[in-house]
Write a protein that holds these residues in place. Structure first.
Motif, mmCIF file in Angstrom:
data_model
loop_
_atom_site.group_PDB
_atom_site.id
_atom_site.type_symbol
_atom_site.label_atom_id
_atom_site.label_comp_id
_atom_site.label_asym_id
_atom_site.label_seq_id
_atom_site.Cartn_x
_atom_site.Cartn_y
_atom_site.Cartn_z
ATOM 1 N N ILE A 216 24.392 86.212 -67.371
ATOM 2 C CA ILE A 216 25.613 86.888 -67.810
ATOM 3 C C ILE A 216 26.138 87.822 -66.730
ATOM 4 O O ILE A 216 27.336 87.823 -66.402
ATOM 5 C CB ILE A 216 25.344 87.660 -69.118
ATOM 6 C CG1 ILE A 216 25.247 86.688 -70.299
ATOM 7 C CG2 ILE A 216 26.458 88.679 -69.381
ATOM 8 C CD1 ILE A 216 24.820 87.357 -71.589
ATOM 9 N N VAL A 217 25.248 88.629 -66.155
ATOM 10 C CA VAL A 217 25.697 89.615 -65.166
ATOM 11 C C VAL A 217 26.153 88.930 -63.885
ATOM 12 O O VAL A 217 27.133 89.359 -63.255
ATOM 13 C CB VAL A 217 24.570 90.619 -64.878
ATOM 14 C CG1 VAL A 217 24.938 91.528 -63.727
ATOM 15 C CG2 VAL A 217 24.281 91.440 -66.117
ATOM 16 N N THR A 218 25.481 87.851 -63.475
ATOM 17 C CA THR A 218 25.904 87.139 -62.274
ATOM 18 C C THR A 218 27.302 86.574 -62.454
ATOM 19 O O THR A 218 28.171 86.728 -61.582
ATOM 20 C CB THR A 218 24.915 86.010 -61.948
ATOM 21 O OG1 THR A 218 23.604 86.560 -61.761
ATOM 22 C CG2 THR A 218 25.330 85.285 -60.675
ATOM 23 N N GLY A 224 34.380 88.758 -62.936
ATOM 24 C CA GLY A 224 35.040 89.996 -63.303
ATOM 25 C C GLY A 224 35.269 90.950 -62.153
ATOM 26 O O GLY A 224 35.997 91.921 -62.297
ATOM 27 N N SER A 225 34.668 90.709 -60.997
ATOM 28 C CA SER A 225 34.840 91.606 -59.855
ATOM 29 C C SER A 225 35.481 90.891 -58.674
ATOM 30 O O SER A 225 36.544 91.288 -58.192
ATOM 31 C CB SER A 225 33.496 92.207 -59.440
ATOM 32 O OG SER A 225 32.955 93.003 -60.471
ATOM 33 N N ALA A 229 39.233 91.035 -57.502
ATOM 34 C CA ALA A 229 39.510 91.565 -56.164
ATOM 35 C C ALA A 229 40.407 90.616 -55.379
ATOM 36 O O ALA A 229 41.328 91.053 -54.673
ATOM 37 C CB ALA A 229 38.193 91.794 -55.420
ATOM 38 N N ILE A 230 40.156 89.309 -55.496
ATOM 39 C CA ILE A 230 40.992 88.334 -54.798
ATOM 40 C C ILE A 230 42.431 88.403 -55.304
ATOM 41 O O ILE A 230 43.382 88.395 -54.514
ATOM 42 C CB ILE A 230 40.410 86.917 -54.977
ATOM 43 C CG1 ILE A 230 39.081 86.796 -54.218
ATOM 44 C CG2 ILE A 230 41.394 85.856 -54.489
ATOM 45 C CD1 ILE A 230 38.342 85.503 -54.494
ATOM 46 N N VAL A 231 42.598 88.477 -56.617
ATOM 47 C CA VAL A 231 43.954 88.523 -57.187
ATOM 48 C C VAL A 231 44.667 89.809 -56.778
ATOM 49 O O VAL A 231 45.844 89.787 -56.383
ATOM 50 C CB VAL A 231 43.887 88.393 -58.722
ATOM 51 C CG1 VAL A 231 45.267 88.595 -59.333
ATOM 52 C CG2 VAL A 231 43.328 87.036 -59.122
ATOM 53 N N ASP A 301 43.187 94.548 -63.183
ATOM 54 C CA ASP A 301 41.804 94.723 -63.630
ATOM 55 C C ASP A 301 41.732 94.788 -65.157
ATOM 56 O O ASP A 301 40.863 94.153 -65.767
ATOM 57 C CB ASP A 301 41.223 95.999 -63.016
ATOM 58 C CG ASP A 301 39.767 96.211 -63.403
ATOM 59 O OD1 ASP A 301 38.909 95.520 -62.839
ATOM 60 O OD2 ASP A 301 39.500 97.055 -64.279
ATOM 61 N N ASN A 302 42.636 95.540 -65.773
ATOM 62 C CA ASN A 302 42.607 95.690 -67.229
ATOM 63 C C ASN A 302 42.993 94.411 -67.963
ATOM 64 O O ASN A 302 42.537 94.178 -69.082
ATOM 65 C CB ASN A 302 43.544 96.821 -67.654
ATOM 66 C CG ASN A 302 43.117 98.163 -67.087
ATOM 67 O OD1 ASN A 302 41.927 98.421 -66.923
ATOM 68 N ND2 ASN A 302 44.084 98.998 -66.761
ATOM 69 N N VAL A 303 43.822 93.584 -67.333
ATOM 70 C CA VAL A 303 44.281 92.356 -67.987
ATOM 71 C C VAL A 303 43.323 91.192 -67.728
ATOM 72 O O VAL A 303 42.925 90.472 -68.649
ATOM 73 C CB VAL A 303 45.705 91.998 -67.511
ATOM 74 C CG1 VAL A 303 46.138 90.647 -68.070
ATOM 75 C CG2 VAL A 303 46.681 93.080 -67.923
ATOM 76 N N LEU A 304 42.975 90.998 -66.457
ATOM 77 C CA LEU A 304 42.191 89.821 -66.092
ATOM 78 C C LEU A 304 40.714 89.926 -66.468
ATOM 79 O O LEU A 304 40.110 88.947 -66.903
ATOM 80 C CB LEU A 304 42.292 89.573 -64.585
ATOM 81 C CG LEU A 304 43.394 88.644 -64.096
ATOM 82 C CD1 LEU A 304 43.237 88.374 -62.615
ATOM 83 C CD2 LEU A 304 43.379 87.334 -64.860
ATOM 84 N N ARG A 305 40.126 91.113 -66.271
ATOM 85 C CA ARG A 305 38.681 91.226 -66.485
ATOM 86 C C ARG A 305 38.263 90.846 -67.908
ATOM 87 O O ARG A 305 37.310 90.077 -68.085
ATOM 88 C CB ARG A 305 38.188 92.638 -66.133
ATOM 89 C CG ARG A 305 36.678 92.737 -66.023
ATOM 90 C CD ARG A 305 36.255 94.174 -65.748
ATOM 91 N NE ARG A 305 36.786 94.651 -64.479
ATOM 92 C CZ ARG A 305 36.152 94.506 -63.321
ATOM 93 N NH1 ARG A 305 34.985 93.900 -63.288
ATOM 94 N NH2 ARG A 305 36.688 94.970 -62.212
#
Length: 365
Positions: A216-218, A224-225, A229-231, A301-305
Motif C-alpha cells: 500500500i505504501v509503495t 500519490g507523490s 510531482a510530475i503533474v 495535490d488536494n485533487v489528484l492525491r
C-alpha cells in the motif's frame, strides 16, 4: 567423551543444530545481500515497478488466460512506453536546458546581481529600510558564490566526460537488470509473495499486515507523490513557458522536485519569480503566475492525491517530510521511496504491537 559416557540429551543436540542452522541462514543471507549490493537500486526499482503495475498486469492477464509470459511482456512494453522512454526524453531536454541556462549565466545575459537590484529598486520607499536592516542589499558575494559553484560543476562535468561515458554503460546494465527482474516479478509475483510470507518467521496476521502495508505504501508513494510531482511540475513549466519566463523546463523540474516535500512545495519556486515580476513592472504576468500557482498548481495535490491513492493509508505530512529528507541523505535519489516506506513500516509495526498488547491485556482481564 568416552565410549561408556552417556550421549548428550536429544533436546540439547537439537537446539545446537537449530542454532547452527539459523546462524548459517543469516551468514548466507548476508553474503547474498553483498553479492547483489551493486544492483541494489535496479532491484529496488524493479520491485517498485512490479508493485505499481501489478493491477495493470492482472487486468491484461485476465484477458489473456494461459499466456502469462505474453501478459508480462505486454505489461513491460507499457512500462517502457509510459515511463522509461518519457524519462529519457525529459532527461535529454533538461540537460540541454541546463547547458543553455549556464551559458547565459556565463555570458552575463542572466545576471543575478542586476536582477536582485532591479527588485530592490522597484520596492516601495517604505519597504526599503526594512530590507536594508536585513543586510541583504549587497548581493555580489552571493553572485560570486553561485557563479563559482556553477562553473566548478560544469568544469568537473566536462573533465569527466569519459568517465560519464563509462558509467552510462553501467546505467544501461542496471536498467536491463531492472526490466528483467520486473518481468519475472510481474509473471511470478503472486507465487513469490506466498513463498516469502511462508518463510517469514512471523505470525500469519503479522505477515499479512506488514506485506499489505508495504504494498500500500509503495503504491501510495509512487502514485500519490511522484505522479502528483510530475503533474505539478508539468503545469508549472507550462505556465512559465506561456509567460515567456526563460528556463521553463528547468523551473518545472524544480517545482516537481520540491513538491515531494510537503512542508516546502512548489511555492518555493514560483513565489520568488512572482515577486520579481511584480517588482519589475510585469504586473499581469505576476497576477497570472500567482493565480495559477495558488489555485491550479497548489490544488493538484488536494485533487489528484485522493483519486490516485483512494483510501490507502496516508502517513502524516511531517513524517513524510522527515523520512524523505532522511532517505535522500542516506540512499540518494532512491531515498524518495525508501524513506517513506521505512517510516510506514515503522508505524505499521508499532500499530501491530500495540494491538497485540491490547488483545493480550483483554485476554488477561
Amino acid at each position: 567423551m568416552t565410549p561408556d559416557s552417556d550421549p548428550p540429551p536429544m533436546h540439547l543436540s537439537t537446539k545446537l543444530e537449530d542454532g547452527f542452522f539459523l546462524g548459517f541462514v543469516l551468514l548466507v543471507s548476508i553474503a547474498f545481500a553483498l553479492v547483489i549490493e551493486p544492483f541494489f537500486a535496479a532491484i529496488l526499482w524493479g520491485v517498485i515497478v512490479a508493485i505499481v503495475f501489478a493491477p495493470v498486469h492482472h487486468r491484461i492477464r485476465a484477458r489473456m488466460p494461459g499466456r502469462t509470459n505474453a501478459a508480462a511482456l505486454l505489461t513491460l512494453l507499457l512500462i517502457l512506453l509510459l515511463v522509461i522512454v518519457p524519462a529519457f526524453v525529459l532527461g535529454a531536454a533538461l540537460l540541454q536546458e541546463a547547458t543553455y541556462f549556464y551559458g547565459k549565466v556565463q555570458s552575463g545575459e542572466i545576471n543575478f546581481v542586476r536582477l536582485f537590484y532591479d527588485v530592490i529598486a522597484a520596492l516601495p520607499d517604505w519597504l526599503r529600510p526594512y530590507v536594508q536592516r536585513l543586510g541583504i542589499t549587497n548581493f555580489y558575494a552571493a553572485q560570486e558564490m553561485v557563479t563559482r559553484g556553477l562553473t566548478s560543476s560544469f568544469r568537473t562535468l566536462a573533465g569527466q566526460a569519459f568517465q560519464i561515458g563509462q558509467s552510462a554503460f553501467s546505467f544501461f546494465v542496471a536498467l536491463g537488470v531492472m526490466l528483467y527482474l520486473a518481468f519475472f516479478l510481474l509473471r511470478d509475483g503472486d507465487w513469490l509473495a506466498r513463498r516469502i510470507a511462508a518463510a517469514a518467521p512471523l505470525r500469519a496476521g503479522q505477515r499479512t499486515a506488514l506485506i499489505e502495508q508495504f504494498v500500500i505504501v509503495t503504491r501510495a508513494t509512487i502514485k500519490g507523490s511522484i505522479v502528483v510531482a510530475i503533474v505539478q511540475g508539468m503545469i508549472g513549466g507550462l505556465v512559465f513557458w506561456a509567460l515567456g519566463i526563460q528556463g521553463a523546463l528547468l523551473w518545472g523540474v524544480l517545482m516537481g522536485a520540491f513538491s515531494l516535500l510537503p512542508a516546502i512545495g512548489t511555492a518555493i519556486v514560483w513565489v520568488p519569480v512572482a515577486i520579481y515580476l511584480f517588482a519589475t513592472g510585469a504586473v499581469w504576468q505576476g497576477v497570472v503566475l500567482v493565480v495559477c500557482g495558488a489555485l491550479v498548481i497548489g490544488s493538484v495535490d488536494n485533487v489528484l492525491r485522493p483519486i490516485l491513492v483512494g483510501r490507502d493509508t496516508r502517513i502524516p505530512d511531517y513524517v513524510v517530510l522527515i523520512s524523505t529528507l532522511g532517505g535522500l541523505e542516506l540512499f540518494g535519489f532512491n531515498g524518495i521511496v525508501i524513506g517513506p516506506v521505512i517510516a510506514a513500516l515503522f508505524i505499521a509495526t508499532w500499530n501491530i504491537f500495540t494491538r497485540m498488547r491490547g488483545e493480550g491485556d483483554a485476554a488477561e482481564g
